[in-house]
Each structure stands twice: as C-alpha cells, then as structure tokens.
Scaffold this motif. Structure first.
Motif, PDB file in Angstrom:
ATOM      1  N   LYS A   8     137.395 -35.759  84.294  1.00 54.61           N
ATOM      2  CA  LYS A   8     136.755 -36.204  82.863  1.00 54.61           C
ATOM      3  C   LYS A   8     135.459 -36.446  82.962  1.00 54.61           C
ATOM      4  O   LYS A   8     134.972 -36.188  81.935  1.00 54.61           O
ATOM      5  CB  LYS A   8     137.768 -37.392  82.766  1.00 54.61           C
ATOM      6  N   LYS A   9     135.006 -36.677  83.938  1.00 49.42           N
ATOM      7  CA  LYS A   9     133.602 -36.905  84.234  1.00 49.42           C
ATOM      8  C   LYS A   9     132.806 -35.775  84.099  1.00 49.42           C
ATOM      9  O   LYS A   9     131.452 -35.848  83.830  1.00 49.42           O
ATOM     10  CB  LYS A   9     133.363 -37.831  85.498  1.00 49.42           C
ATOM     11  N   ARG A  10     133.072 -34.650  84.782  1.00 50.45           N
ATOM     12  CA  ARG A  10     132.609 -33.575  84.804  1.00 50.45           C
ATOM     13  C   ARG A  10     132.122 -33.121  83.351  1.00 50.45           C
ATOM     14  O   ARG A  10     132.825 -32.917  82.449  1.00 50.45           O
ATOM     15  CB  ARG A  10     133.095 -32.222  85.453  1.00 50.45           C
ATOM     16  N   GLN A  11     130.851 -32.800  83.264  1.00 51.79           N
ATOM     17  CA  GLN A  11     130.422 -31.946  82.194  1.00 51.79           C
ATOM     18  C   GLN A  11     129.122 -31.025  82.414  1.00 51.79           C
ATOM     19  O   GLN A  11     128.440 -31.582  83.640  1.00 51.79           O
ATOM     20  CB  GLN A  11     129.934 -33.083  80.926  1.00 51.79           C
ATOM     21  N   SER A  12     128.672 -30.240  81.370  1.00 47.01           N
ATOM     22  CA  SER A  12     127.665 -29.337  81.995  1.00 47.01           C
ATOM     23  C   SER A  12     126.178 -30.210  81.862  1.00 47.01           C
ATOM     24  O   SER A  12     125.915 -30.858  80.810  1.00 47.01           O
ATOM     25  CB  SER A  12     127.356 -28.068  80.949  1.00 47.01           C
ATOM     26  N   GLU A 103     134.743 -23.783  89.560  1.00 53.40           N
ATOM     27  CA  GLU A 103     135.313 -25.385  88.968  1.00 53.40           C
ATOM     28  C   GLU A 103     135.708 -25.950  90.186  1.00 53.40           C
ATOM     29  O   GLU A 103     135.253 -27.219  90.208  1.00 53.40           O
ATOM     30  CB  GLU A 103     137.009 -25.208  88.325  1.00 53.40           C
ATOM     31  N   THR A 110     130.560 -33.152  91.004  1.00 50.82           N
ATOM     32  CA  THR A 110     130.781 -34.338  90.226  1.00 50.82           C
ATOM     33  C   THR A 110     131.150 -35.561  91.185  1.00 50.82           C
ATOM     34  O   THR A 110     130.726 -36.740  90.757  1.00 50.82           O
ATOM     35  CB  THR A 110     131.815 -34.149  89.105  1.00 50.82           C
ATOM     36  N   CYS A 117     126.568 -26.834  86.115  1.00 48.44           N
ATOM     37  CA  CYS A 117     126.582 -26.072  84.847  1.00 48.44           C
ATOM     38  C   CYS A 117     127.216 -24.507  85.177  1.00 48.44           C
ATOM     39  O   CYS A 117     126.346 -23.848  86.276  1.00 48.44           O
ATOM     40  CB  CYS A 117     125.307 -25.866  84.149  1.00 48.44           C
ATOM     41  N   PRO A 160     130.695 -40.408  78.442  1.00 47.93           N
ATOM     42  CA  PRO A 160     131.863 -39.351  78.746  1.00 47.93           C
ATOM     43  C   PRO A 160     131.943 -38.411  77.327  1.00 47.93           C
ATOM     44  O   PRO A 160     131.324 -38.925  76.322  1.00 47.93           O
ATOM     45  CB  PRO A 160     132.982 -40.226  78.543  1.00 47.93           C
ATOM     46  N   LYS A 161     132.126 -37.153  77.429  1.00 48.09           N
ATOM     47  CA  LYS A 161     132.172 -36.250  76.629  1.00 48.09           C
ATOM     48  C   LYS A 161     133.364 -36.422  75.811  1.00 48.09           C
ATOM     49  O   LYS A 161     134.430 -36.338  76.346  1.00 48.09           O
ATOM     50  CB  LYS A 161     131.883 -34.795  77.137  1.00 48.09           C
ATOM     51  N   ARG A 163     136.013 -34.463  73.591  1.00 42.63           N
ATOM     52  CA  ARG A 163     136.351 -32.885  73.788  1.00 42.63           C
ATOM     53  C   ARG A 163     137.486 -32.877  72.436  1.00 42.63           C
ATOM     54  O   ARG A 163     138.281 -33.880  72.034  1.00 42.63           O
ATOM     55  CB  ARG A 163     136.985 -32.705  74.806  1.00 42.63           C
TER      56      ARG A 163
END
Ligand SMILES: Cc1cc2nc3c(=O)[nH]c(=O)nc-3n(C[C@H](O)[C@H](O)[C@H](O)COP(=O)(O)O)c2cc1C
Length: 171
Positions: A8-12, A103, A110, A117, A160-161, A163
């Motif tokens: 959940k934390k990973r974002q580009s 991934e 992360t 990215c 957090p992103k 989605r």
C-alpha cells in the motif's frame, strides 16, 4: 515493514535526491528480483542491467535525447536504473515475467524506505534503435523489456495514494 503495508505504501516516485543507494540495499533489491516468479522458471532468459554511476546514467539519457522522443530526463536523475532485458520468446509471457521482476524490486525498495518507478516507454525507444541497445551492452537478439528507477525520494513521507479500485466480480 509488513508486506501488505509495503504494497500500500509503494507509489511511483519521479523526483529523487542525489543520495546514492548503498551496496547493501542494492543487494537486497536484486535478491528480491531473483525471487520473483518466472513462467516455466526460465530465469536464464533474463538479464538485469544495473546502471549505478551518474555519468553512465546521464550518458544513456543523453543518447536517448538524441533519438528526439523523450524530452525530460528519462530516468528522473535517479541514482540507480535497472533494466530487465530478455531474448524475446513469448511476448506476452515476457511482459508478465518482467512485471513480476520489477514489482518485486519496487516492493523491496519501498520496504527499505526508497522510492521507485516502473519505466516501460523508455524500453520502446531503446528497442527501435540499435545504437541505444548497444549503449546498454545488448546484442541484436536481446530486447530491453522495461526498467525501474530507484532512489531516495526528495519528498519524504509521501501521503498514502488514494486509488480508484478495479471493477471486481466475485462469481
Ligand atoms: C507496466 C507499467 C509501465 C509503466 N511505464 C511507465 C513509464 O514509462 N513512465 C512512467 O513515468 N511511469 C510508468 N509507469 C508507472 C505508472 O504510471 C504508475 O504505476 C501508475 O500511474 C500508478 O501510480 P503509482 O505507481 O503511484 O501507484 C508504469 C507502470 C507500469 C505498471
């Protein structure tokens, strides 16, 4: 970090500080790739190309700029770029394998507090141009599948992103 928190934390991240990635962290990230699932366990079809010297990353970026397609720095000035290369075989399966490899590396990054990215477009630019394949040390039979950039995010503690979710049917 718990795996679900990491997912959940990973974002580009496309904005990196100049801080380098330690050898220890690089080793962990590569080890995560080595543990990715690969169709028919054909691990030997893939190659990871790690570019970790700023001069080399910038030299490749400059060559890509010469192709006249990408206008911004294609690697966002990240301190590490890792390409996944393969001898193309079963195109769709190759793409799936590459997704698993990248991934895994992004999740490892992360969990170490690093940003990353996934970069696909740059591989298309490279594959159409033998001089760019050569710059990566790849012979004609290889293709750049995709790349991942990894570094210390300039902006720490990104929120957090949110989605949109994905249409899901449970049958
Ligand atoms: C297969 C794939 C290809 C992608 N290619 C690019 C790319 O070429 N350039 C880029 O800036 N981001 C690329 N991305 C990143 C996506 O734009 C990003 O994952 C998406 O907008 C969701 O945002 P998030 O990563 O922050 O969750 C790619 C992601 C995936 C999974």
């Amino acid at each position: 970090m718990d795996i679900l928190d990491t997912i959940k934390k990973r974002q580009s991240v496309r904005d990196f500080s100049e801080e380098k990635i330690s050898e220890e962290h690089l080793k962990i990230i590569l080890d995560a790739a080595y543990h990715a699932p690969i169709g028919r366990a054909a691990y030997n079809r893939y190659e990871l190309i790690v570019i970790k010297h700023k001069e080399k990353i910038d030299a490749l970026a400059q060559k890509i700029a010469e192709a006249g397609i990408l206008t911004k720095h294609p690697f966002f000035h990240a301190p590490i770029v890792i390409f996944v290369a393969a001898k193309p075989n079963r195109e769709r399966l190759d793409g799936c394998d590459t997704g698993c490899l990248i991934e895994n590396m992004m999740l490892a990054a992360t969990s170490l507090g690093l940003g990353s990215c996934f970069l696909y477009t740059v591989s298309e630019v490279i594959n159409g141009r033998p001089f760019l394949l050569q710059a990566l040390g790849l012979s004609d039979e290889y293709r750049a599948m995709s790349a991942v950039v990894i570094g210390h995010p300039k902006e720490k503690d990104l929120p957090p992103k949110v989605r949109p979710g994905i249409a899901t049917r449970v049958l």
